[in-house]
Write a protein that holds these residues in place. Sequence first.
Motif, short mmCIF file in Angstrom:
data_model
loop_
_atom_site.label_atom_id
_atom_site.label_comp_id
_atom_site.label_asym_id
_atom_site.label_seq_id
_atom_site.Cartn_x
_atom_site.Cartn_y
_atom_site.Cartn_z
N GLY A 115 0.77 -1.34 -0.09
CA GLY A 115 0.02 -0.07 0.00
C GLY A 115 0.58 1.28 0.00
O GLY A 115 0.28 2.52 -0.20
N HIS A 116 2.17 1.14 -0.04
CA HIS A 116 3.07 2.46 -0.11
C HIS A 116 3.85 2.23 -1.17
O HIS A 116 4.53 1.24 -1.37
N LEU A 117 3.87 3.33 -1.91
CA LEU A 117 4.70 3.16 -3.26
C LEU A 117 6.06 3.75 -3.11
O LEU A 117 6.29 4.47 -2.11
N ASN A 118 6.89 3.22 -4.06
CA ASN A 118 8.34 3.65 -4.14
C ASN A 118 8.59 3.61 -5.57
O ASN A 118 9.08 2.72 -6.41
N ILE A 119 8.46 4.77 -6.09
CA ILE A 119 8.74 5.28 -7.75
C ILE A 119 7.56 4.72 -8.34
O ILE A 119 7.86 3.79 -9.26
N PRO A 120 6.49 5.10 -8.15
CA PRO A 120 4.97 4.44 -9.18
C PRO A 120 5.56 4.97 -10.60
O PRO A 120 5.86 6.14 -10.77
N GLN A 121 5.41 3.93 -11.56
CA GLN A 121 5.67 4.36 -12.80
C GLN A 121 4.25 4.44 -13.76
O GLN A 121 4.02 5.40 -14.33
N GLY A 122 3.59 3.33 -13.95
CA GLY A 122 2.38 3.40 -14.72
C GLY A 122 1.12 2.81 -14.01
O GLY A 122 1.30 2.38 -12.96
N ILE A 123 0.10 3.43 -14.55
CA ILE A 123 -1.23 3.24 -13.96
C ILE A 123 -2.09 2.59 -14.98
O ILE A 123 -2.24 3.10 -15.95
N ALA A 124 -3.08 1.57 -14.58
CA ALA A 124 -4.33 1.13 -15.46
C ALA A 124 -5.32 0.84 -14.70
O ALA A 124 -5.22 0.61 -13.39
N ILE A 125 -6.55 1.09 -15.18
CA ILE A 125 -7.96 0.94 -14.48
C ILE A 125 -8.59 -0.19 -15.06
O ILE A 125 -8.72 -0.12 -16.12
N SER A 126 -9.02 -1.21 -14.17
CA SER A 126 -9.63 -2.34 -14.59
C SER A 126 -11.18 -1.84 -14.74
O SER A 126 -11.89 -0.81 -14.43
N SER A 136 -13.73 -3.01 -13.14
CA SER A 136 -14.50 -2.71 -11.89
C SER A 136 -13.91 -1.63 -11.23
O SER A 136 -14.15 -1.36 -10.26
N GLY A 137 -12.89 -0.90 -11.94
CA GLY A 137 -12.45 0.39 -11.35
C GLY A 137 -11.28 0.26 -10.33
O GLY A 137 -10.75 1.15 -9.94
N SER A 138 -10.53 -0.95 -10.34
CA SER A 138 -9.60 -1.23 -9.47
C SER A 138 -8.15 -0.53 -10.21
O SER A 138 -8.17 -0.45 -11.38
N VAL A 139 -7.60 0.00 -9.39
CA VAL A 139 -6.35 0.60 -10.07
C VAL A 139 -5.13 0.20 -9.80
O VAL A 139 -4.54 -0.36 -8.55
N TYR A 140 -4.37 -0.39 -11.01
CA TYR A 140 -3.23 -1.10 -10.88
C TYR A 140 -2.08 -0.18 -11.15
O TYR A 140 -1.87 0.44 -11.90
N VAL A 141 -1.06 -0.28 -10.28
CA VAL A 141 0.16 0.56 -10.07
C VAL A 141 1.28 -0.20 -10.38
O VAL A 141 1.75 -0.95 -9.53
N ALA A 142 2.20 0.09 -11.53
CA ALA A 142 3.57 -0.56 -11.52
C ALA A 142 4.51 0.30 -10.49
O ALA A 142 4.69 1.34 -10.84
N ASP A 143 4.84 -0.40 -9.45
CA ASP A 143 5.46 0.17 -8.26
C ASP A 143 7.05 -0.27 -8.53
O ASP A 143 7.36 -1.34 -8.14
N MET A 144 7.63 0.55 -9.28
CA MET A 144 9.09 0.23 -9.76
C MET A 144 10.09 -0.25 -8.71
O MET A 144 10.82 -1.28 -8.99
N MET A 145 10.39 0.52 -7.74
CA MET A 145 11.05 0.09 -6.79
C MET A 145 10.80 -0.94 -5.66
O MET A 145 11.58 -1.36 -5.05
N ASN A 146 9.52 -1.23 -5.63
CA ASN A 146 9.16 -2.32 -4.73
C ASN A 146 8.91 -3.81 -5.74
O ASN A 146 8.68 -4.74 -5.00
N HIS A 147 9.28 -3.42 -6.85
CA HIS A 147 9.07 -4.59 -7.92
C HIS A 147 7.90 -5.54 -7.95
O HIS A 147 7.84 -6.46 -7.75
N THR A 148 6.90 -4.69 -7.71
CA THR A 148 5.44 -5.39 -7.81
C THR A 148 4.49 -4.34 -8.47
O THR A 148 4.71 -3.35 -8.67
N ILE A 149 3.30 -5.06 -8.56
CA ILE A 149 2.08 -4.26 -9.05
C ILE A 149 1.22 -4.09 -7.70
O ILE A 149 0.89 -5.20 -7.16
#
Length: 169
Positions: free
Chosen positions: A37-48, A50-63
């Motif tokens: 739930g805490h971002l570390n250099i967010p890069q890209g965003i996409a919305i599903s 259903s309205g869910s927000v997917y964030v490419a969290d670069m330095m946490n190496h996750t979505i």
Amino acid sequence: NGRIYIAEQKKNRIMVINSDLSFYKTFTDGDPLLGSGHLNIPQGIAISSSGSVYVADMMNHTIQVFDEDGNFQFRFGKMGTGPGSTTAPTAVAIDLKDNVYIAAAATVSIFDSKGNFLHSFGEYGSEVGKFGQIRALHIDQDGVLYVGEWGSNRIQLFKYDMACTRILI
């Protein structure tokens, strides 16, 4: 909902503005050391759908996945190499079936909406079908995936059948 979501890399948060460009809210507190739930250099965003927000969290190496109001839902991906790896993701896109496409280095990985790995393709190279540094992904209504590369100054287009067989357009 007509809102625009903006990744603020230096503040490690997402800014949300209304369609009339007025400020709506920000989410995450900007502390990348706190984990989910805490971002570390967010890069890209996409919305599903259903309205869910997917964030490419670069330095946490996750979505990281949030609801439309910024409440943390879940995260997926992992640092490393091989299938399902999302090391330093830079872009995310979602198709009409809510499959999630993630760009990490010279690879595109495909996950279902819950973060289960489905397929990946790509490797470094300048030939057609290979990639430099991927910086942008987009999927149109016909299911064509656009892959934008930094450094090589090109966009490649791909289309998939139900079995995730790659077809270069």
